[in-house]
Design an enzyme around this catalytic site. Structure first.
Site, PDB file in Angstrom:
ATOM      1  N   PRO A  39       0.786  -1.223   0.000  1.00 23.25           N
ATOM      2  CA  PRO A  39       0.000   0.000   0.000  1.00 23.25           C
ATOM      3  C   PRO A  39       0.824   1.280   0.000  1.00 23.25           C
ATOM      4  CG  PRO A  39      -0.070  -1.070   2.143  1.00 23.25           C
ATOM      5  CD  PRO A  39       0.568  -2.037   1.202  1.00 23.25           C
ATOM      6  N   ASN A  40       0.294   2.233  -0.735  1.00 20.60           N
ATOM      7  CA  ASN A  40       0.818   3.600  -0.824  1.00 20.60           C
ATOM      8  C   ASN A  40       2.086   3.726  -1.659  1.00 20.60           C
ATOM      9  OD1 ASN A  40      -1.240   4.842   0.891  1.00 20.60           O
ATOM     10  ND2 ASN A  40      -0.296   3.651   2.522  1.00 20.60           N
ATOM     11  N   ARG A  88       4.942  11.119  -2.495  1.00 22.84           N
ATOM     12  CA  ARG A  88       4.715  10.754  -1.099  1.00 22.84           C
ATOM     13  C   ARG A  88       5.971  11.016  -0.258  1.00 22.84           C
ATOM     14  NH1 ARG A  88       4.640   4.574   1.180  1.00 22.84           N
ATOM     15  NH2 ARG A  88       3.919   5.090   3.278  1.00 22.84           N
ATOM     16  N   TYR A 140      10.961   8.867   1.445  1.00 23.74           N
ATOM     17  CA  TYR A 140      10.945   7.790   0.454  1.00 23.74           C
ATOM     18  C   TYR A 140      11.702   8.122  -0.830  1.00 23.74           C
ATOM     19  CZ  TYR A 140       7.458   5.852   3.580  1.00 23.74           C
ATOM     20  OH  TYR A 140       6.828   5.350   4.691  1.00 23.74           O
ATOM     21  N   ASN A 190       8.168  -5.479  -0.989  1.00 32.62           N
ATOM     22  CA  ASN A 190       8.002  -4.325  -0.103  1.00 32.62           C
ATOM     23  C   ASN A 190       6.524  -4.279   0.244  1.00 32.62           C
ATOM     24  OD1 ASN A 190       7.809  -1.971   1.290  1.00 32.62           O
ATOM     25  ND2 ASN A 190       8.929  -0.704  -0.191  1.00 32.62           N
ATOM     26  N   ALA A 229       3.095  -0.797   4.781  1.00 32.18           N
ATOM     27  CA  ALA A 229       2.671  -0.836   6.186  1.00 32.18           C
ATOM     28  C   ALA A 229       2.217  -2.224   6.638  1.00 32.18           C
ATOM     29  CB  ALA A 229       1.562   0.183   6.407  1.00 32.18           C
ATOM     30  N   GLU A 281      12.822  -9.213   1.757  1.00 32.14           N
ATOM     31  CA  GLU A 281      12.058  -8.057   2.254  1.00 32.14           C
ATOM     32  C   GLU A 281      12.847  -6.776   1.987  1.00 32.14           C
ATOM     33  OE1 GLU A 281      11.558  -8.137   6.487  1.00 32.14           O
ATOM     34  OE2 GLU A 281      10.415  -6.258   6.517  1.00 32.14           O
ATOM     35  N   HIS A 298      12.728  -2.413   2.080  1.00 30.03           N
ATOM     36  CA  HIS A 298      12.099  -1.123   2.391  1.00 30.03           C
ATOM     37  C   HIS A 298      12.998  -0.004   1.913  1.00 30.03           C
ATOM     38  CE1 HIS A 298       8.960  -3.015   4.550  1.00 30.03           C
ATOM     39  NE2 HIS A 298       9.843  -3.706   5.240  1.00 30.03           N
ATOM     40  N   ARG A 345      12.945   4.963  12.443  1.00 32.54           N
ATOM     41  CA  ARG A 345      11.687   5.701  12.378  1.00 32.54           C
ATOM     42  C   ARG A 345      10.811   5.412  13.606  1.00 32.54           C
ATOM     43  NH1 ARG A 345       9.134   5.111   6.625  1.00 32.54           N
ATOM     44  NH2 ARG A 345       7.868   6.809   7.509  1.00 32.54           N
TER      45      ARG A 345
HETATM   46  C1  DHK Z   1       7.019   1.699   3.045  1.00 34.45           C
HETATM   47  C2  DHK Z   1       5.874   1.987   3.695  1.00 34.45           C
HETATM   48  O1  DHK Z   1       4.767   2.278   3.012  1.00 34.45           O
HETATM   49  C3  DHK Z   1       5.812   2.069   5.148  1.00 34.45           C
HETATM   50  O2  DHK Z   1       4.538   1.743   5.658  1.00 34.45           O
HETATM   51  C4  DHK Z   1       6.874   1.231   5.820  1.00 34.45           C
HETATM   52  C5  DHK Z   1       8.221   1.229   3.750  1.00 34.45           C
HETATM   53  C6  DHK Z   1       8.236   1.523   5.214  1.00 34.45           C
HETATM   54  C7  DHK Z   1       9.488   1.623   3.003  1.00 34.45           C
HETATM   55  O3  DHK Z   1      10.377   2.252   3.586  1.00 34.45           O
HETATM   56  O4  DHK Z   1       9.616   1.273   1.821  1.00 34.45           O
HETATM   57  O5  DHK Z   1       6.872   1.473   7.202  1.00 34.45           O
END
Ligand code: DHK
Length: 145
Positions: free
Chosen positions: A10-11, A18, A23, A75, A78, A100, A102, A109
């Site tokens: 998500p996101n 974002r 990020y 990835n 959340a 995994e 990120h 964080r």
């Molecule tokens: C991406 C997200 O959307 C967060 O919810 C994670 C992760 C971290 C990233 O750093 O790629 O906490």
């Protein structure tokens, strides 16, 4: 050809806009392009996907197993911090390795990001290296015996 899945939760479709201070400025399609370049070099076919839905990530992990992919770069966004279903799905598809990834260093964080339910069942973890983490994840899969 060997297939790898690169799955995004998500996101991550909003990358670029974002919270760029956290990020970075690269979009998800830019990361996809990085993955395709590296996959071509490694002789992999890459199946790159994103969803905002937890169950679809579970379905895709099962599908990866059915398609006999050589590994998954994940990835989970959340859901990393909340999803027992993803933890179980990764166990379900073993021995397919899941790396995994990120973009951010989740350990630097908020406390709620410092637990991953995925790390205990991942073949490897890459945090905090931005888009490079995806490329390194693919290289890690290529290096496995
Ligand atoms: C991406 C997200 O959307 C967060 O919810 C994670 C992760 C971290 C990233 O750093 O790629 O906490």
């Amino acid at each position: 050809m060997k297939t790898v899945y690169v799955l995004n939760g998500p996101n991550l479709n909003a990358l670029g806009n974002r919270e760029p201070g956290i990020y970075g400025g690269r979009t998800l399609s830019g990361i996809e392009s990085d993955c395709r370049t590296t996959a071509a070099e490694l002789g992999f076919e890459v199946d790159f996907r994103q969803t905002n839905h937890e169950g679809l990530l579970v379905d895709w992990l099962h599908e990866a197993s059915e398609r006999d992919v050589i590994g998954v770069v994940l990835n989970a966004g959340a859901y990393t911090h909340t999803s027992i279903a993803l933890h179980d799905a990764i166990r379900t598809i073993q021995p397919i390795p899941v790396i995994e990834v990120h973009l951010s260093n989740v350990h630097a964080r908020e406390a709620f990001r410092q637990q991953s339910l995925i790390s205990p069942v991942a073949a490897g973890v890459i945090f905090g290296l931005g888009p490079l983490g995806y490329v390194l994840g693919l290289r890690a899969l290529a290096a496995r015996p």
